[in-house]
Each structure stands twice: as C-alpha cells, then as structure tokens.
Design an enzyme around this catalytic site. Structure first.
Site, mmCIF file in Angstrom:
data_model
loop_
_atom_site.group_PDB
_atom_site.id
_atom_site.type_symbol
_atom_site.label_atom_id
_atom_site.label_comp_id
_atom_site.label_asym_id
_atom_site.label_seq_id
_atom_site.Cartn_x
_atom_site.Cartn_y
_atom_site.Cartn_z
ATOM 1 N N THR A 104 41.605 38.894 40.692
ATOM 2 C CA THR A 104 40.752 38.333 41.744
ATOM 3 C C THR A 104 40.548 39.342 42.859
ATOM 4 O OG1 THR A 104 40.398 36.315 43.062
ATOM 5 C CG2 THR A 104 42.592 37.273 43.145
ATOM 6 N N ASN A 105 39.793 38.990 43.870
ATOM 7 C CA ASN A 105 39.578 39.826 45.044
ATOM 8 C C ASN A 105 40.162 39.121 46.259
ATOM 9 O OD1 ASN A 105 38.160 41.993 43.990
ATOM 10 N ND2 ASN A 105 36.191 40.993 44.205
ATOM 11 N N GLU A 106 40.511 39.902 47.258
ATOM 12 C CA GLU A 106 41.001 39.332 48.514
ATOM 13 C C GLU A 106 39.797 38.742 49.260
ATOM 14 O OE1 GLU A 106 44.312 39.605 49.532
ATOM 15 O OE2 GLU A 106 43.706 38.297 51.179
ATOM 16 N N VAL B 49 32.808 39.022 44.597
ATOM 17 C CA VAL B 49 32.737 38.854 43.137
ATOM 18 C C VAL B 49 33.580 39.940 42.460
ATOM 19 C CG1 VAL B 49 31.175 38.703 41.155
ATOM 20 C CG2 VAL B 49 30.351 38.040 43.441
#
Ligand code: CTP
Length: 221
Positions: free
Chosen positions: A31-33, A99
């Site tokens: 995932t991304n922060e 994203v």
C-alpha cells in the site's frame, strides 16, 4: 451544516482519496502512506459549496462528509472501474488518491507461509497497475482534470512534467512532511503556467483549492 448555493450552476465533482491496497494473500498487502484527509476535505468543501460530489475512497477510517456519495474500493483496478463509471457524468476529476503503482503478479488464495521450505530470501513479482489519472485524462473532453503530486525533491519541475505527461489541467504539489498532519502547504500549478501557493489547515486549504478548481472549470463553459 448549511450548504450554500453556488453562484454558478453546480458541478458534478469526482474526488478520489486514500491509498489503494494490493493483496499478496488474504492477510497481507502492498500500500501507500495516505490518510485520505485531503481528498475527504476536498469532497466536503465541494459539497458545502453546493456541488454534486462522488467520492471514490480507498481503505481509510474516515466518516463520509455530509451530502457526498461515497464508493469504497480496495485495489487500483477497483478504483479505476469505479472512476470510469463516475467520470462519464462528471465535470471535474480531482485525483487525490495515493494509487499503488504496482501489484503482486499473483494473489495467493491461502496465507503465504514463511516457514515452508525454510528459505531466508523470497522475491515478489510485481506488475504495473493502470494509471487511473492518465487513462481518464486521455478522454477528458470538456472535463477539468486535476492531479496530485507528492515529491521528495525537485518538486515543481517533476510536478510540471507530470501535468504535461498526463494531460492535466492542474496539479497540486504536496509537501511530503504533510502526510498524516493536520496542517499542509501545497502549490497549485496550472497548465496555463499559473502558480499559487496555499498553506494552513487541511480544511481551509481544501476549500481554497476547490474554489480555484471549480472556477477554472466554470470559466470554460
Ligand atoms: N495516479 C493514478 N494512477 C496510478 C498512479 C498515480 O491515477 N497508478 C495519480 C495519483 O492519484 C496522482 C498522480 O497520478 O494524482 C501522480 O501520482 P504520483 O504517484 O506522484 O505519480 P506517478 O505517476 O506514480 O509517478 P512517480 O511514482 O514516478 O513519481
């Protein structure tokens, strides 16, 4: 909270927010922060200004702003599908979501068991996710498309390059130190070359950004 009547006809505004989550197995993911706060604040600002708002949100624990139609998604591909649908009837797209650029090539049906075989190294094959913003902007017609850029160096130059490469009308350059913070500092860069710096609480900055983006779209029609 009272909704003010917009001076111009209401716009249909599509906002994305939060990270996407790309599963490796049922309990692990890449995932991304991203807290999702800026996207949610933009959706709230748009609804309060009287616009019709759809918010496509990745996994975040935030309440839906009043008057906003929310669509929850998990992965980038789900976000693309939800955005394609809402984009058809939108006047404005604001792509604030973080994203994930990559997803695992395979998703395991059961847990990835580290002890199997006793290996001390493993590698994960990744495949590129679709670029939602570039995909939609390529067919934007009269819609106004605004991206976000989170940069760690040479911010304005890189953000301007993204603006041109993805055929955007404007891009919001975000300060990496503002991740998860209440206050923020952003620079709005427009395809005309205009530049505006905004700083303050995320709610106030979101309101100012939304007003500018709506004015850009309205000035076209
Ligand atoms: N974006 C998107 N789809 C992706 C990746 C990014 O729609 N697969 C959007 C983001 O929502 C943001 C903009 O593109 O509005 C810029 O995202 P960013 O991650 O900064 O840029 P990238 O194109 O991924 O480039 P890089 O990672 O090389 O900086």
């Amino acid at each position: 909270m009272a909704r003010s009547k917009p001076r111009n006809p209401p716009l249909r505004v599509l906002v994305t927010a939060g990270p996407t989550r790309e599963h490796v197995d049922p309990v692990r993911y890449l995932t991304n922060e991203s807290s999702g706060r800026m996207g949610f604040a933009l959706a709230q600002a748009a609804a309060r200004a009287g616009h019709r708002v759809t918010l496509v949100a990745g996994p975040v624990a935030l309440p839906t702003p009043h008057g906003v139609a929310r669509v929850d998604v998990t992965s980038a591909r789900e976000m693309l599908a939800a955005c394609r649908k809402a984009f058809r009837s939108a006047d404005v797209l604001i792509m604030a979501a973080a994203v994930a650029d990559w997803r695992p090539a395979r998703v395991l049906a059961g847990k990835w068991r580290a002890k199997d075989g006793g290996a001390q190294r493993a590698s994960l094959e990744l495949v590129r996710n679709p670029d939602i913003l570039a995909t939609l902007a390529a067919r934007k017609g009269a819609r106004l498309v605004c991206g976000f850029a989170l940069e760690t160096g040479a911010g304005e130059r890189r953000a301007r390059a993204k603006l041109a490469r993805k055929q955007l009308d404007c891009i919001v350059l975000n300060d990496a130190s503002a991740l998860n913070a209440e206050r923020t500092r952003v620079v709005l860069l427009e395809s005309s070359g205009a530049r505006e710096e905004l700083a303050g609480g995320k709610t106030a900055v979101a309101r100012a950004l939304l007003a500018r983006i709506a004015a850009l779209r309205t000035s076209r029609s």
